[in-house]
Design a protein around this motif. Structure first.
Motif, PDB file in Angstrom:
ATOM      1  N   THR A 114       0.855  -1.181   0.000  1.00 57.89           N
ATOM      2  CA  THR A 114       0.000   0.000   0.000  1.00 57.89           C
ATOM      3  C   THR A 114       0.895   1.237   0.000  1.00 57.89           C
ATOM      4  O   THR A 114       2.120   1.136   0.060  1.00 57.89           O
ATOM      5  CB  THR A 114      -0.913   0.042   1.247  1.00 57.89           C
ATOM      6  OG1 THR A 114      -0.097   0.329   2.402  1.00 57.89           O
ATOM      7  CG2 THR A 114      -1.635  -1.275   1.461  1.00 57.89           C
ATOM      8  N   GLN A 131       1.282   3.092   2.352  1.00 61.17           N
ATOM      9  CA  GLN A 131       1.879   3.188   3.684  1.00 61.17           C
ATOM     10  C   GLN A 131       3.051   2.227   3.889  1.00 61.17           C
ATOM     11  O   GLN A 131       3.822   2.383   4.826  1.00 61.17           O
ATOM     12  CB  GLN A 131       0.815   2.935   4.764  1.00 61.17           C
ATOM     13  CG  GLN A 131      -0.273   3.997   4.853  1.00 61.17           C
ATOM     14  CD  GLN A 131      -1.283   3.925   3.722  1.00 61.17           C
ATOM     15  OE1 GLN A 131      -1.623   2.850   3.250  1.00 61.17           O
ATOM     16  NE2 GLN A 131      -1.754   5.074   3.256  1.00 61.17           N
ATOM     17  N   THR A 170      -7.282   1.385   3.831  1.00 60.02           N
ATOM     18  CA  THR A 170      -6.544   1.970   2.720  1.00 60.02           C
ATOM     19  C   THR A 170      -7.508   2.181   1.557  1.00 60.02           C
ATOM     20  O   THR A 170      -8.587   1.580   1.526  1.00 60.02           O
ATOM     21  CB  THR A 170      -5.380   1.061   2.284  1.00 60.02           C
ATOM     22  OG1 THR A 170      -4.616   1.704   1.264  1.00 60.02           O
ATOM     23  CG2 THR A 170      -5.886  -0.270   1.759  1.00 60.02           C
ATOM     24  N   ILE A 224      -4.773  -1.347  -2.671  1.00 61.83           N
ATOM     25  CA  ILE A 224      -3.783  -2.291  -2.161  1.00 61.83           C
ATOM     26  C   ILE A 224      -3.391  -3.262  -3.271  1.00 61.83           C
ATOM     27  O   ILE A 224      -4.251  -3.753  -4.012  1.00 61.83           O
ATOM     28  CB  ILE A 224      -4.325  -3.053  -0.923  1.00 61.83           C
ATOM     29  CG1 ILE A 224      -3.269  -4.006  -0.361  1.00 61.83           C
ATOM     30  CG2 ILE A 224      -5.621  -3.771  -1.237  1.00 61.83           C
ATOM     31  CD1 ILE A 224      -3.665  -4.599   0.979  1.00 61.83           C
TER      32      ILE A 224
END
Length: 294
Positions: free
Chosen positions: A182, A184, A255, A258
Motif C-alpha cells: 500500500t 503506507q 486503505t 492495495i
C-alpha cells in the motif's frame, strides 16, 4: 412515470421472491413505478440484465436474491457513470450487504424502503475488471461460500455452508504466502485468511470489519497470519463480537488501494462468488452507486 426493473433469483431463499412476486410488483406499481421483472436462468445472467437496464435508461434496478445476485447486478451497473439507483430485496442465505444497510429481513418491508424513496451513495470496490460491493477474500475457508451448491442452499439455508465446511475441514487451516503493498508500506507473511471489506458484515459475521463504512472511501483490510486450528476457532469466537481486531494475531488496517501478490494459485472470493485468482490491485470507487436504504 419512472421505470423499475426487478431482477430476481427464482431459487433464492427457498423460492421466496417467486412466491411473493405478484405482491411486490403491485406495491411498486402503486408507488408510481412502471415495473417489469426478469428471473435469472443461470449465473451471470443478472449482470447482463442489469447492464441492459442501464442502457435502456431504467430509473431503478432492483436486485432480489442473495449476495451473489446483488454482486452480479452491481457488476452490470458499476461501469456506468450514472447508473440507475439500486434497490435490494434480501432473499439469500446470509444477506451481508442487507445487514450492513440495515434493510428489513422481510422482502415486503424491504420493498417499502424502495417505495419510500430514501437512498444513500455507497462506495464500490474494484479488482481488475470486476466489481464488489461488500467483500473480497481469499483463503481455504472462503471457498466454502461459492462451493456450496445453490440447490443445497435453497433446501438447507445456512446449514449448506456448515455442511461444506465439514467436508473441507482438513484443509481450512492450510496457509499460503501473501505479499501486500500500500502507499503506507509493505507486508509479507504466511497467511490463513485475507479479507478486503467494504462493509461491517462479512460471511454472516456482523462485525468482521467493525470500522468499515460503505461511504468512507476506504477499504478495510483484515489478515489472519498462519496459526493453528485452536487459535483460528478462538479468533472466530472473538469475531462474533467484533473483538478480534484488537488481538495481536490479527492484522487490520484501512486503505484506498492495495496491491496483492502470491506465488500460489489461489481462488478469490468476491461477494461470496468465485472472482478468479488472487493477484492484482484492489481499489475503491467512492460514492459510486446510489442505494435505497432505511
Amino acid at each position: 412515470m419512472k421505470r423499475a426493473r426487478l431482477i430476481y433469483n427464482p431459487t433464492a431463499g427457498r423460492e421466496m421472491v417467486s412466491k411473493q412476486l405478484s405482491r411486490l410488483l403491485t406495491k411498486l406499481e402503486q408507488a408510481g413505478y412502471e415495473t417489469s421483472c426478469y428471473a435469472t436462468p443461470d449465473r451471470w445472467a443478472a449482470a447482463e440484465e442489469a447492464r441492459q437496464a442501464a442502457e435502456r435508461k431504467f430509473d431503478v434496478v432492483i436486485a432480489a436474491g442473495g449476495d451473489g445476485t446483488i454482486h452480479e447486478v452491481v457488476n452490470g451497473l458499476a461501469s456506468y457513470e450514472q447508473p440507475p439507483k439500486l434497490g435490494i430485496l434480501p432473499a439469500g442465505t446470509t444477506n451481508d450487504l442487507a445487514r450492513a444497510l440495515r434493510l428489513p429481513r422481510d422482502i415486503q418491508d424491504a420493498c417499502d424502503v424502495i417505495t419510500t424513496g430514501r437512498s444513500t451513495s455507497v462506495d464500490v470496490g474494484k479488482f481488475g475488471d470486476r466489481y464488489f460491493i461488500n467483500v473480497a477474500a481469499a483463503g481455504r475457508i472462503t471457498e466454502v461460500t461459492y462451493e456450496a451448491p445453490s440447490r443445497l442452499k435453497t433446501v438447507m439455508g445456512p446449514l449448506a455452508y456448515y455442511a461444506k465446511a465439514i467436508e473441507k475441514l482438513g484443509t481450512l487451516h492450510k496457509p499460503f504466502p501473501l505479499r501486500l503493498k500500500t502507499a503506507q508500506g509493505e507486508w509479507e507473511a504466511e497467511t490463513l485468511l485475507f479479507v478486503v471489506a467494504n462493509s461491517v458484515s462479512v460471511g454472516g459475521f456482523e462485525r468482521l470489519a467493525p470500522a468499515a463504512n460503505l461511504s468512507d472511501g476506504l477499504l478495510d483490510v483484515l489478515v489472519v497470519p498462519k496459526t493453528n486450528m485452536s487459535d483460528l476457532l478462538q479468533l472466530a469466537t472473538l469475531a462474533m463480537k467484533g473483538e478480534h481486531v484488537r488481538d495481536s494475531r490479527v492484522v487490520y488496517f484501512q486503505t484506498d488501494q492495495i496491491e496483492v501478490d502470491t506465488p500460489e494459485t489461489l481462488k478469490l472470493n468476491l461477494d461470496g462468488e468465485h472472482g478468479g485468482e488472487l493477484m492484482g490491485r484492489f481499489e475503491i470507487l467512492p460514492h459510486h452507486l446510489e442505494i435505497f436504504c432505511p
